[in-house]
Design a protein around this motif. Structure first.
Motif, short mmCIF file in Angstrom:
data_model
loop_
_atom_site.label_atom_id
_atom_site.label_comp_id
_atom_site.label_asym_id
_atom_site.label_seq_id
_atom_site.Cartn_x
_atom_site.Cartn_y
_atom_site.Cartn_z
N MET A 101 18.54 37.09 62.28
CA MET A 101 18.91 36.60 60.99
C MET A 101 20.11 36.18 60.55
SD MET A 101 17.55 38.63 57.42
CE MET A 101 16.41 37.48 56.80
N ILE A 102 20.27 35.14 59.95
CA ILE A 102 21.85 34.80 59.54
C ILE A 102 22.06 35.46 58.18
CG2 ILE A 102 21.82 32.55 60.91
CD1 ILE A 102 21.56 31.22 58.09
N THR A 103 23.31 35.77 58.14
CA THR A 103 23.82 36.27 56.67
C THR A 103 24.84 35.13 56.01
OG1 THR A 103 25.93 37.18 57.69
CG2 THR A 103 23.77 38.45 57.78
N GLY A 104 25.02 34.00 56.84
CA GLY A 104 25.92 32.91 55.98
C GLY A 104 24.83 31.90 55.30
N ALA A 105 25.60 31.27 54.14
CA ALA A 105 25.01 30.45 53.40
C ALA A 105 26.17 29.44 53.07
CB ALA A 105 24.43 31.17 52.18
N PRO A 106 25.38 28.08 52.76
CA PRO A 106 26.12 27.21 52.15
C PRO A 106 26.42 27.15 50.86
CG PRO A 106 23.96 26.38 52.09
CD PRO A 106 23.94 27.87 52.78
N GLU A 107 27.72 26.74 50.34
CA GLU A 107 28.13 26.87 48.99
C GLU A 107 29.14 25.74 48.85
OE1 GLU A 107 30.75 29.88 46.14
OE2 GLU A 107 28.99 30.77 47.60
N THR A 108 29.07 25.15 47.64
CA THR A 108 30.17 24.07 47.32
C THR A 108 31.28 24.66 46.52
OG1 THR A 108 28.50 22.39 47.77
CG2 THR A 108 30.63 21.84 46.30
N ILE A 109 32.40 24.65 47.16
CA ILE A 109 33.57 25.04 46.00
C ILE A 109 34.56 24.12 45.94
CG2 ILE A 109 35.31 26.92 46.13
CD1 ILE A 109 33.58 28.69 48.10
N ASP A 110 34.96 23.56 44.62
CA ASP A 110 35.90 22.79 44.53
C ASP A 110 35.67 21.28 45.22
OD1 ASP A 110 37.55 24.54 43.17
OD2 ASP A 110 38.73 25.08 44.68
N GLY A 111 34.33 20.96 45.21
CA GLY A 111 33.59 19.64 45.96
C GLY A 111 33.74 19.66 47.37
N ASP A 126 32.17 21.64 51.06
CA ASP A 126 30.98 22.46 51.66
C ASP A 126 31.78 23.44 52.41
OD1 ASP A 126 28.89 20.62 51.21
OD2 ASP A 126 29.50 19.45 52.92
N HIS A 127 31.24 24.72 52.17
CA HIS A 127 31.79 26.12 52.86
C HIS A 127 30.64 26.56 53.56
CE1 HIS A 127 35.22 25.42 50.07
NE2 HIS A 127 35.68 26.28 50.67
N LEU A 128 31.03 27.33 54.30
CA LEU A 128 30.09 28.47 54.85
C LEU A 128 30.64 29.75 54.61
CD1 LEU A 128 28.05 30.06 56.94
CD2 LEU A 128 30.03 29.62 58.50
N VAL A 129 29.77 30.51 54.00
CA VAL A 129 30.11 31.81 53.20
C VAL A 129 29.44 32.90 53.69
CG1 VAL A 129 30.49 33.05 50.91
CG2 VAL A 129 30.86 30.55 50.80
N LEU A 130 30.03 33.79 54.01
CA LEU A 130 29.53 35.24 54.88
C LEU A 130 30.07 36.32 53.84
CD1 LEU A 130 30.41 33.33 57.36
CD2 LEU A 130 28.38 34.90 58.23
#
Length: 173
Positions: free
Chosen positions: A1-11, A13-17
């Protein structure tokens, strides 16, 4: 199971864990910033960080050279933002680490800018591996022994979480 998620920060794409530690914020900060402690789970660095530039040598990767990293933000003990220098813009990794402590528990929010969303099938499992190693190292005070086996199998989950088309999804065995 993954713990990372997509997030848009200041326009972007980010991987956030996110990881939590039953440790003081200063201890986790040291594991992220002191070369010897960082070397227990990820890499070592040389140079003078006050100049805004260090040389990072990955410790647990094959054929990984030493490469320059720029220190963009260093706000001890709560935020560190660094990026490597690379002629290929898709290989520039900008990492933004934020720490917070409450009631003896320190939370790390680890974010990487994704210059190409499809890279998440590699970097997602990679950061899962390294952050698990960080957790082990902080918990034990020793060099992490967590191995790579099984992490690449999370590539498909990362592809799905980031909405990659089926033809961009890697099938790991």
């Amino acid at each position: 199971m993954i713990t990372g998620a997509p997030e848009t920060i200041d326009g972007q794409d980010h991987l956030v864990l996110t990881r939590t530690f039953r440790a003081p914020i200063q201890d986790v900060w040291a594991a992220l910033t002191e070369s010897e402690r960082l070397g227990r789970w990820f890499a070592t660095w040389t140079g003078d960080p006050s100049t805004g530039r260090v040389q990072v040598t990955w410790a647990f990767e094959e054929d990984m050279p030493t490469e320059p990293y720029l220190v963009e933000v260093c706000e001890e003990p709560t935020r560190l933002r660094v990026r490597n220098e690379n002629d290929d813009p898709t290989q520039v990794w900008t990492l933004d680490l934020r720490l917070a402590e409450e009631a003896g528990v320190t939370t790390l929010r680890f974010a990487q800018v994704l210059t190409d969303r499809s890279l998440v099938t590699d970097v997602g499992p990679g950061w899962e591996y390294y952050l698990d190693r960080l957790e082990e190292s902080v918990r034990t005070g020793e060099t992490a022994t967590t191995g790579w086996d099984g992490y690449l199998a999370r590539s498909g989950e990362y592809a799905a979480a980031f909405g990659l088309p089926d033809d961009e999804r890697q099938t790991a065995t």
